[in-house]
Design a protein around this motif. Structure first.
Motif, mmCIF file in Angstrom:
data_model
loop_
_atom_site.group_PDB
_atom_site.id
_atom_site.type_symbol
_atom_site.label_atom_id
_atom_site.label_comp_id
_atom_site.label_asym_id
_atom_site.label_seq_id
_atom_site.Cartn_x
_atom_site.Cartn_y
_atom_site.Cartn_z
ATOM 1 N N ARG A 187 16.479 -23.490 12.265
ATOM 2 C CA ARG A 187 15.979 -23.123 13.603
ATOM 3 C C ARG A 187 15.674 -24.359 14.441
ATOM 4 O O ARG A 187 16.073 -24.443 15.600
ATOM 5 N N GLU A 188 14.944 -25.311 13.853
ATOM 6 C CA GLU A 188 14.546 -26.511 14.589
ATOM 7 C C GLU A 188 15.741 -27.317 15.073
ATOM 8 O O GLU A 188 15.716 -27.896 16.152
ATOM 9 N N ARG A 189 16.767 -27.369 14.261
ATOM 10 C CA ARG A 189 17.928 -28.211 14.584
ATOM 11 C C ARG A 189 19.083 -27.430 15.206
ATOM 12 O O ARG A 189 20.136 -27.988 15.461
ATOM 13 N N HIS A 190 18.846 -26.157 15.429
ATOM 14 C CA HIS A 190 19.839 -25.295 16.085
ATOM 15 C C HIS A 190 21.211 -25.406 15.420
ATOM 16 O O HIS A 190 22.218 -25.631 16.076
ATOM 17 N N CYS A 191 21.227 -25.251 14.117
ATOM 18 C CA CYS A 191 22.499 -25.295 13.403
ATOM 19 C C CYS A 191 22.600 -24.097 12.470
ATOM 20 O O CYS A 191 21.614 -23.430 12.176
ATOM 21 N N SER A 192 23.796 -23.838 12.030
ATOM 22 C CA SER A 192 24.051 -22.668 11.193
ATOM 23 C C SER A 192 24.007 -23.030 9.710
ATOM 24 O O SER A 192 24.139 -24.193 9.327
ATOM 25 N N GLN A 193 23.873 -21.999 8.914
ATOM 26 C CA GLN A 193 23.917 -22.176 7.467
ATOM 27 C C GLN A 193 25.280 -22.736 7.063
ATOM 28 O O GLN A 193 25.356 -23.623 6.213
ATOM 29 N N TYR A 194 26.324 -22.250 7.699
ATOM 30 C CA TYR A 194 27.680 -22.725 7.405
ATOM 31 C C TYR A 194 27.802 -24.232 7.674
ATOM 32 O O TYR A 194 28.382 -24.969 6.874
#
Length: 80
Positions: A16-23
């Motif tokens: 969430r903090e880094r605005h990235c996906s699990q993928y």
């Protein structure tokens, strides 16, 4: 709460903090989708240290930085 639960919460927090996906983290960490998916769904009983190192590196962190969060200080963690 198990160690796996706390690690999954930390991963979710960082995503969430880094605005990235699990993928994205799976690719950057060079870990299999199934490994991280099992951690995130809580179906993993143990987390290998090398997997934790890879996940931390996927977030461009050291393992010390990854674990440096108050949720890991909790006395409610069940160490299996």
């Amino acid at each position: 709460m198990t160690t796996n639960d706390v690690v999954a919460k930390r991963i979710a927090q960082l995503l969430r903090e880094r605005h990235c996906s699990q993928y994205y983290i799976e690719q950057k960490s060079c870990i299999f989708h199934g490994s991280l998916d099992h951690i995130m769904r809580g179906t993993n009983n143990t987390i290998r240290l090398d997997t934790l190192y890879k996940i931390a590196s996927g977030f461009d962190m050291t393992i010390r930085e990854f674990l440096d969060d108050p949720m890991f200080d909790s006395e409610t963690i069940e160490y299996l």
